[in-house]
Design an enzyme around this catalytic site. Sequence first.
Site, PDB file in Angstrom:
ATOM      1  N   TYR A 250      -3.811 -13.677  13.230  1.00 26.73           N
ATOM      2  CA  TYR A 250      -3.738 -12.440  12.429  1.00 26.73           C
ATOM      3  C   TYR A 250      -5.033 -11.646  12.555  1.00 26.73           C
ATOM      4  CZ  TYR A 250      -4.418  -9.542   8.285  1.00 26.73           C
ATOM      5  OH  TYR A 250      -4.740  -8.505   7.436  1.00 26.73           O
TER       6      TYR A 250
ATOM      7  N   LEU B  51       0.831  -1.203   0.000  1.00 29.48           N
ATOM      8  CA  LEU B  51       0.000   0.000   0.000  1.00 29.48           C
ATOM      9  C   LEU B  51       0.869   1.257   0.000  1.00 29.48           C
ATOM     10  CD1 LEU B  51      -2.657   1.468   0.109  1.00 29.48           C
ATOM     11  CD2 LEU B  51      -2.714   1.095   2.595  1.00 29.48           C
TER      12      LEU B  51
END
Length: 279
Positions: free
Chosen positions: A126, A12
């Site tokens: 996660y 990103l």
Amino acid sequence: MVVLVTGGNGQLGQALQFIAEKHPVLQFHFLGSKDLDITAKDQVAEAFANIKPDYCINAAAYTAVDKAETEPESARAINVEGVLNLAQASQKTGTVLVHISTDFVFDGSKNSPYLETDATNPQGIYALTKRDGELALQQACDRYFIIRTSWVYSNFGGNFMKTMLRVASERDALSVVNDQIGSPTHAIDLAKAIVAVIESGSKNYGIYHFSNEGVASWYDFAKAIFRVNGVIIQLNPIPTSAYPTPAKRPAYSVLDKSKFKTEFKFTIPAWEDSLKTYK
């Protein structure tokens, strides 16, 4: 407008770098993990003091979904403690924190697109650390946008598209699960959406969902990747049960983007169109 980007060298972060020159009103400061360890509270405080950001985009994250099952401390350090450090620094300096989260905070038991108000129920380490990071941020910071996204890919960093193309160059046949449903999201579209949030000047803080439009299974996504890139390979659909992984994935994690589109007047491209555009 000064914008600090953590995780500046990740997927990103690189996508934000790619579009940065088109937004000269924003003065970006990209810091990779070697420049800023968000788990070190003193480093975060120093970065905020030096850069004096109006906005901080947290693109830093522990994203190794399966590896997190055996490295819970590492995942929590980055996805929870690091986020808390950024939230506390943002609160102290009046910075607006834009934090990127995930569709994995949901368990996948729903069969219609997830709303921001739907209950979270993370299924793996996660996912749990990403959800806990959201909660830590909300408790420490008043001015924030949490943007949950899904299935992010691009020509930057490591991701499903690049893995598929690499594996296809090594094999004649490949099997991909066809019973996990979500929305592929191009990192450049996500970057554009984040910039739209900042440039809007909105003070309607909170959680928003963003992904490309449309739905697909991982098999559908792989098939489209190969078609767009002219790759000839035997692709076989298989159930999740035939490809067990250490971490459980949501069977359905499509996100409802109505709130984002209404607030930021943002037209979201279809995932297949973005795949063709940015192949």
